[in-house]
Design an enzyme around this catalytic site. Structure first.
Site, PDB file in Angstrom:
ATOM      1  N   GLU A 196     -11.582   5.847   8.142  1.00  0.00           N
ATOM      2  CA  GLU A 196     -10.461   6.293   8.965  1.00  0.00           C
ATOM      3  C   GLU A 196     -10.100   7.684   8.472  1.00  0.00           C
ATOM      4  OE1 GLU A 196      -7.891   2.560  10.236  1.00  0.00           O
ATOM      5  OE2 GLU A 196      -7.764   2.877   8.097  1.00  0.00           O
ATOM      6  N   ALA A 197      -9.489   8.482   9.353  1.00  0.00           N
ATOM      7  CA  ALA A 197      -9.109   9.837   8.939  1.00  0.00           C
ATOM      8  C   ALA A 197      -8.196   9.784   7.714  1.00  0.00           C
ATOM      9  CB  ALA A 197      -8.416  10.550  10.088  1.00  0.00           C
ATOM     10  N   GLY A 220       0.965  -0.837  13.065  1.00  0.00           N
ATOM     11  CA  GLY A 220       0.910  -2.207  12.564  1.00  0.00           C
ATOM     12  C   GLY A 220       1.645  -2.360  11.246  1.00  0.00           C
ATOM     13  N   THR A 221       2.154  -1.268  10.702  1.00  0.00           N
ATOM     14  CA  THR A 221       2.832  -1.369   9.407  1.00  0.00           C
ATOM     15  C   THR A 221       4.285  -0.892   9.446  1.00  0.00           C
ATOM     16  OG1 THR A 221       2.160   0.838   8.726  1.00  0.00           O
ATOM     17  CG2 THR A 221       0.652  -0.950   8.176  1.00  0.00           C
ATOM     18  N   SER A 262       0.811  -1.227   0.000  1.00  0.00           N
ATOM     19  CA  SER A 262       0.000   0.000   0.000  1.00  0.00           C
ATOM     20  C   SER A 262       0.843   1.274   0.000  1.00  0.00           C
ATOM     21  CB  SER A 262      -0.946   0.009   1.204  1.00  0.00           C
ATOM     22  OG  SER A 262      -1.689  -1.173   1.226  1.00  0.00           O
ATOM     23  N   ASP A 265      -2.895  32.457   1.892  1.00  0.00           N
ATOM     24  CA  ASP A 265      -2.577  33.267   3.059  1.00  0.00           C
ATOM     25  C   ASP A 265      -1.368  34.124   2.711  1.00  0.00           C
ATOM     26  OD1 ASP A 265      -0.978  30.563   4.921  1.00  0.00           O
ATOM     27  OD2 ASP A 265      -0.321  31.704   3.181  1.00  0.00           O
ATOM     28  N   ARG A 286      -0.251   4.560  20.005  1.00  0.00           N
ATOM     29  CA  ARG A 286      -0.510   3.155  19.664  1.00  0.00           C
ATOM     30  C   ARG A 286       0.671   2.611  18.864  1.00  0.00           C
ATOM     31  NH1 ARG A 286      -1.814   3.305  14.282  1.00  0.00           N
ATOM     32  NH2 ARG A 286      -2.257   1.095  14.229  1.00  0.00           N
TER      33      ARG A 286
HETATM   34  C1  16G Z   1      -3.134  -0.239   6.895  1.00  0.00           C
HETATM   35  C2  16G Z   1      -4.618  -0.410   7.020  1.00  0.00           C
HETATM   36  C3  16G Z   1      -5.302   0.873   7.420  1.00  0.00           C
HETATM   37  C4  16G Z   1      -4.666   1.464   8.656  1.00  0.00           C
HETATM   38  C5  16G Z   1      -3.170   1.551   8.506  1.00  0.00           C
HETATM   39  C6  16G Z   1      -2.585   1.878   9.841  1.00  0.00           C
HETATM   40  C7  16G Z   1      -6.038  -1.813   5.641  1.00  0.00           C
HETATM   41  C8  16G Z   1      -6.526  -2.117   4.259  1.00  0.00           C
HETATM   42  N1  16G Z   1      -5.168  -0.826   5.734  1.00  0.00           N
HETATM   43  O1  16G Z   1      -2.826   0.601   5.835  1.00  0.00           O
HETATM   44  O2  16G Z   1      -6.647   0.606   7.675  1.00  0.00           O
HETATM   45  O3  16G Z   1      -5.173   2.732   8.926  1.00  0.00           O
HETATM   46  O4  16G Z   1      -2.649   0.297   8.097  1.00  0.00           O
HETATM   47  O5  16G Z   1      -1.213   1.868   9.764  1.00  0.00           O
HETATM   48  O6  16G Z   1      -6.422  -2.447   6.595  1.00  0.00           O
HETATM   49  P1  16G Z   1      -0.370   1.902  11.080  1.00  0.00           P
HETATM   50  O7  16G Z   1      -0.792   0.700  11.911  1.00  0.00           O
HETATM   51  O8  16G Z   1       1.027   1.870  10.617  1.00  0.00           O
HETATM   52  O9  16G Z   1      -0.712   3.186  11.771  1.00  0.00           O
END
Ligand code: 16G
Length: 541
Positions: A373-374, A502-503, A66, A284, A499
């Site tokens: 999500e934002a 997760g990526t 992604s 601005d 937090r």
């Molecule tokens: C992934 C998730 C997204 C989430 C992001 C958070 C899917 C398809 N995508 O891109 O929903 O907002 O991870 O990333 O589930 P982070 O855990 O690094 O903040």
């Protein structure tokens, strides 16, 4: 049918596990540097194949990382409805991905199959659709995944090639519903739903006016390439796609929604004075400033649009009076959006942890559920039963023309949205149709509410951090939550949470407050506490 152990071992021996690395099934599947993912992707192919046998349905497997940098890659699995792999299967996927001994790989698979009756409820044959984005490592990894699928007897792998992730999810859902599931069918459905909405616009404007021009950042990736499939068949919108990757631009480098949302900067090739009449900006003293209409603003616009038509139906068609409608957000949702949704629109708002899989699951519990999500991931879901009622009700059963029109409009919306998963293409055209229908400018949309200033930072070390209450409270390390509460109390309208990502291997810090200075100060204060209490190994400058 059982497991063909020798076939599995033979195939698996071609994909050794890189030593010393633990792969986690993160927010949305496995992600890492593309060069070390062959084994994980091969094994994800096994998981997808077993899932197909277990559900007796077609499953999807996507090779993508992604919004991550181009050198990263990853793998995600799509369930029969097109949503994310059932969370009950994640621990299995993770232990299989990390098993270093080949004999044990067979054991892990057999144990799981036995425990879950994988072959008991299943068909004797299965199918997995495989696709990838445009990353250079994609072709090699797609082949590894294919071999993983084919290591399980009775399951076939169909390689579709290059697609966006939502396109693959959509195709999996359509395949299992027995309707047209080609890439062309995908484009046609969005286009016909969009056309139906704009055809119902009460007072049509001049749709060829320059205000209908939409400039899109293709982030030098697959989206830019695939948008051309829609461009040709979408009426009333002129698309100008920039950052197509053809002029040497690099995927997600200084471009892409994640970059814009997190850095609050224009993507490359945007923000020129010549864009002033085309995209949303204000000037601005310093020059041009960015106005971000993020996932929260999209959610709010769609909630207004849908609620208007739902109310029409509820009041005129008595058997629809109890239809429920709710929205789902995460802790990242700007406080001003949540306040507006609850207080001005009177809709039910629920929070879940970050990650589409959590929001999607919650939104599916409503007759109509919207989640965003934002960062822009989101969609609208229509419960099957509600959808069936709308489809089957004869025009004569609606007491008024307005109620009948509202039903048709909701059905058209359900065509434009991708009900499998959040999809930037379908959201783009849904937003455009909502604006055209309500005769709103982008400025009208932006003015729905004013965002509270916010700031996001990254710190280490995510391994020790634990959260609860949809990630709004820290449970570990001890003392961190009270330290955050103390910082929050120092500013006006403050809110902050942390937090583990997760990526990426980081802790994410979010803060909002009445002024930008206070939000910045709060984020910094919280980041320092994370650093001190969570074995921090580096603070942002
Ligand atoms: C992934 C998730 C997204 C989430 C992001 C958070 C899917 C398809 N995508 O891109 O929903 O907002 O991870 O990333 O589930 P982070 O855990 O690094 O903040």
């Amino acid at each position: 049918m059982g497991l063909d152990a020798s076939r599995l071992i033979k195939a698996a021996s071609g994909f050794p596990l890189p030593p010393g690395i633990h792969f986690s099934y993160g927010t949305a599947g496995f992600r890492a540097d593309g060069s070390i993912l062959d084994c994980v992707v091969f094994r994800a192919g096994i998981v997808a194949a077993l899932r197909s046998l277990n559900t007796g349905s077609t499953i999807g497997l996507m090779i993508t990382a992604s919004h991550n940098p181009i050198q990263d890659n990853g793998v995600k699995i799509a369930d029969p409805n097109g949503d994310m792999l059932s969370q009950e299967w994640e621990p299995f996927a993770e232990s299989l991905a990390n098993e270093s001994n080949l004999e044990n790989v067979v054991q892990v698979v057999e144990d799981f199959m036995q425990k879950n009756g994988v072959f008991k409820v299943s068909a004797s044959s299965g199918k997995v659709l495989l696709a990838r984005d445009t990353r250079p490592s994609g072709g090699r990894l797609l082949d590894a995944a294919k071999q993983g699928v084919e290591a399980i007897a009775g399951v076939s792998a169909e390689v579709i090639g290059v697609l966006t992730t939502p396109q693959l999810h959509w195709m999996v859902r359509a395949t299992n519903r027995g309707v047209g599931a080609s890439e062309h069918d995908y484009y046609s459905q969005i286009s016909s739903g969009f056309k139906c909405i704009v055809d119902m616009i009460p007072m049509r404007k001049n749709l060829a006016s320059p205000s209908e021009l939409v400039i899109v950042d293709g982030a030098n990736g697959v989206g830019a390439m695939k948008l051309s499939g829609l461009q040709a068949i979408i009426p009333n919108v002129q698309l100008n796609v920039r950052n197509c990757g053809s002029e040497g631009g690099i995927l997600n480098e200084l471009v892409g929604a994640d970059y814009v949302q997190k850095e609050r900067k224009f993507p490359q090739n945007f923000g020129h004075a010549s864009d002033l009449t085309k995209i949303q900006k204000s000037e601005d003293a310093e020059g041009i400033t960015l106005r971000l209409l993020d996932g929260d603003k999209i959610l709010t616009l769609l909630a207004i649009f849908i609620q208007k038509h739902l109310q029409e139906l509820r009041s005129e068609v008595h058997w629809l009076s109890s239809v429920n409608f709710g929205v789902v957000q995460t802790a990242y949702a700007n406080g001003a959006s949540t306040k507006f949704l609850k207080e001005n629109l009177g809709v039910e708002v629920v929070l879940t942890p970050t990650g589409v899989k959590h929001l999607h699951h919650k939104a599916a519990q409503y007759d109509i559920g919207i989640y965003f999500e934002a960062n822009g991931h989101g969609t609208v879901l229509f419960k099957e039963e509600f959808f069936a009622v709308l489809t089957k009700t004869a025009p004569s059963e609606f007491r008024t023309e307005a109620a009948y029109k509202a039903a048709r409009l909701l059905l058209a919306i359900s065509d434009v949205v991708n009900q499998a998963i959040g999809d930037a293409f379908s959201v783009l055209f849904l937003v455009e149709s909502a604006l055209q229908y309500m005769n709103w400018t982008i400025q009208d949309w932006d003015a729905i509410y004013k965002d509270l200033p916010s700031r996001q930072l990254k710190v280490q070390d995510r391994a020790v951090l634990r959260t609860t209450n949809s990630e709004t409270k820290v449970t570990h390390p001890q003392g961190l939550q009270s330290a955050i509460d103390m910082e929050v109390a120092k500013v006006t309208c403050g809110r902050a949470f942390v937090r583990p990502s997760g990526t990426e291997d980081v802790v994410r810090v979010y803060a909002e407050a009445a002024t930008q200075d206070e939000a910045d100060c709060l984020a910094r204060g919280v980041a320092i506490h994370v650093h001190n209490l969570a074995q921090g190994v580096g603070l942002p400058p």
